[in-house]
Design a protein around this motif. Structure first.
Motif, short mmCIF file in Angstrom:
data_model
loop_
_atom_site.label_atom_id
_atom_site.label_comp_id
_atom_site.label_asym_id
_atom_site.label_seq_id
_atom_site.Cartn_x
_atom_site.Cartn_y
_atom_site.Cartn_z
N PRO A 86 -45.17 66.78 84.93
CA PRO A 86 -44.28 67.95 85.05
C PRO A 86 -44.32 68.86 83.84
O PRO A 86 -44.20 70.07 83.96
CB PRO A 86 -42.89 67.31 85.22
N ARG A 104 -41.83 77.11 92.08
CA ARG A 104 -41.45 76.06 93.03
C ARG A 104 -42.66 75.65 93.88
O ARG A 104 -42.90 74.46 94.13
CB ARG A 104 -40.32 76.55 93.94
N PHE A 107 -45.05 73.33 91.92
CA PHE A 107 -44.60 71.95 91.80
C PHE A 107 -44.68 71.21 93.12
O PHE A 107 -44.99 70.01 93.15
CB PHE A 107 -43.18 71.91 91.23
N VAL A 108 -44.43 71.90 94.23
CA VAL A 108 -44.54 71.25 95.54
C VAL A 108 -45.99 70.87 95.81
O VAL A 108 -46.28 69.74 96.25
CB VAL A 108 -44.01 72.19 96.65
N ASN A 112 -44.82 67.15 92.38
CA ASN A 112 -44.01 66.81 91.22
C ASN A 112 -42.63 67.45 91.32
O ASN A 112 -42.43 68.43 92.04
CB ASN A 112 -44.69 67.29 89.93
N VAL A 113 -41.69 66.90 90.55
CA VAL A 113 -40.34 67.46 90.49
C VAL A 113 -40.24 68.39 89.30
O VAL A 113 -40.60 68.02 88.18
CB VAL A 113 -39.28 66.33 90.37
N ASP A 114 -39.76 69.60 89.55
CA ASP A 114 -39.62 70.59 88.49
C ASP A 114 -38.55 70.15 87.49
O ASP A 114 -37.40 69.93 87.88
CB ASP A 114 -39.24 71.94 89.11
N PRO A 117 -35.72 73.59 87.26
CA PRO A 117 -35.70 74.47 88.44
C PRO A 117 -34.79 75.66 88.24
O PRO A 117 -33.89 75.63 87.40
CB PRO A 117 -35.18 73.55 89.55
N SER A 204 -28.72 64.23 96.84
CA SER A 204 -28.99 65.56 96.28
C SER A 204 -29.30 65.50 94.80
O SER A 204 -30.15 66.24 94.30
CB SER A 204 -27.78 66.48 96.52
N ASP A 207 -32.90 65.27 92.81
CA ASP A 207 -33.71 66.43 92.40
C ASP A 207 -33.13 67.14 91.18
O ASP A 207 -33.70 68.13 90.72
CB ASP A 207 -33.81 67.43 93.56
N HIS A 208 -32.00 66.67 90.66
CA HIS A 208 -31.31 67.39 89.59
C HIS A 208 -30.82 66.47 88.48
O HIS A 208 -29.87 66.81 87.76
CB HIS A 208 -30.12 68.16 90.16
#
Length: 296
Positions: A86, A104, A107-108, A112-114, A117, A204, A207-208
């Motif tokens: 990342p 976005r 990364f998709v 990978n996960v940003d 974001p 949720s 992703d954060h």
């Protein structure tokens, strides 16, 4: 020469389809090339030295700007099967001046996960506010996937307690459910509702996990509510959807709804939740509540 009948009877040669990972790497390679070719050296502070056979930056210039190896970056544009972190994707996104949508997409494609974001908008647009108003007398609320309340119509304002009297920084459905006495009384199926809420929040948050606002809310909930903390430690996960819910309203009594979730963006972030009466008694009571909310 083969006759038509013979040709029709001939076996067809099966061409194997490309593996999804191969397709994804080719898409990533093409996307990187297209973004590189649209940027001039002057845009990124590089001298435009010598003739260029193709427009835009050279691969070695992107590698220099992103502080990665030229060979490694070249392999990315050649759709080679290599692993990318990342942090490196973040550096490439900055080097290529990607906007939030392009970042976005990068990364998709890279799987990978940003780590950083784009922040979601903390308000709702006038058009969404108009939709919520149009749905009256049915209650409607706009929330993000952190359960922050972003907007609501007049009926929802009085559904459990007067939301206008709640400080804006406390207008979070989970925080209200676990800490506000009116919400604890107002959610009829309290145990089921709060357990599902925590499971959705955990899904949720995957992703954060590194974002300060999410970590701050989680810390606040765990310190403020042993009930939340116990549910959090169960590691249950869930997804947002439709269903039914019951509220005990202090003004009109028991309300039974079917609720519908409408996403307002391309990903699971901001959503509208509308509540439709499940029976005639609830419909009559919600008309009275709406009148009370609008006429005082």
């Amino acid at each position: 020469m083969a006759t038509p009948a013979a040709s029709a009877a001939a076996p067809l040669e099966l061409v194997p389809s490309a593996a999804p990972e191969d397709v994804r790497r080719r898409e990533l390679a093409g996307f990187l090339r297209s973004r590189r070719e649209r940027i001039s050296p002057e845009q990124v502070g590089l001298p435009a030295v010598g003739r260029r056979r193709t427009p835009g930056l050279r691969r070695e210039e992107v590698a220099l700007l992103a502080a990665v190896g030229v060979t490694w970056y070249t392999w990315l544009e050649q759709a080679r099967d290599i692993q990318v972190s990342p942090q490196v994707l973040d550096a490439i996104a900055r080097a290529l001046l990607l906007d939030p949508n392009e970042r976005r997409h990068l990364f998709v494609l890279a799987g990978n996960v940003d780590p950083a974001p784009a922040a979601s908008c903390p308000t709702v647009t006038p058009s969404v506010q108009a939709i919520m108003k149009q749905l009256e007398p049915f209650p409607c609320v706009a929330v993000n996937n952190r359960y922050d309340v972003l907007g609501y119509n007049s009926t929802y304002r009085l559904l459990i307690t007067d939301l206008d009297e709640v400080a804006p920084e406390d207008r979070n459905i989970m925080l209200l459910a676990f800490t506000h006495p009116d919400w604890k009384r107002g959610l009829v199926d309290y145990q089921q509702a709060t357990a599902l809420m925590v499971a959705k929040f955990r899904s949720s948050m995957a992703d954060h996990v590194a974002e300060p606002a999410w970590k701050a809310l989680l810390k606040r909930l765990r310190l403020a509510s042993p009930e939340f903390d116990a549910l959090w430690q169960q590691h249950e996960v869930g997804m947002s959807g439709n269903g039914d819910k019951r509220f005990l309203n202090p003004h009109v009594g028991l309300l039974h709804f079917d609720f519908t979730t409408l996403w307002l963006g391309p990903g699971p972030s901001t959503r509208l939740i509308s509540y439709t009466p499940s029976d005639e008694e609830t419909r009559d009571r919600i008309e009275r509540l709406h009148k009370l909310a609008t006429e005082g």
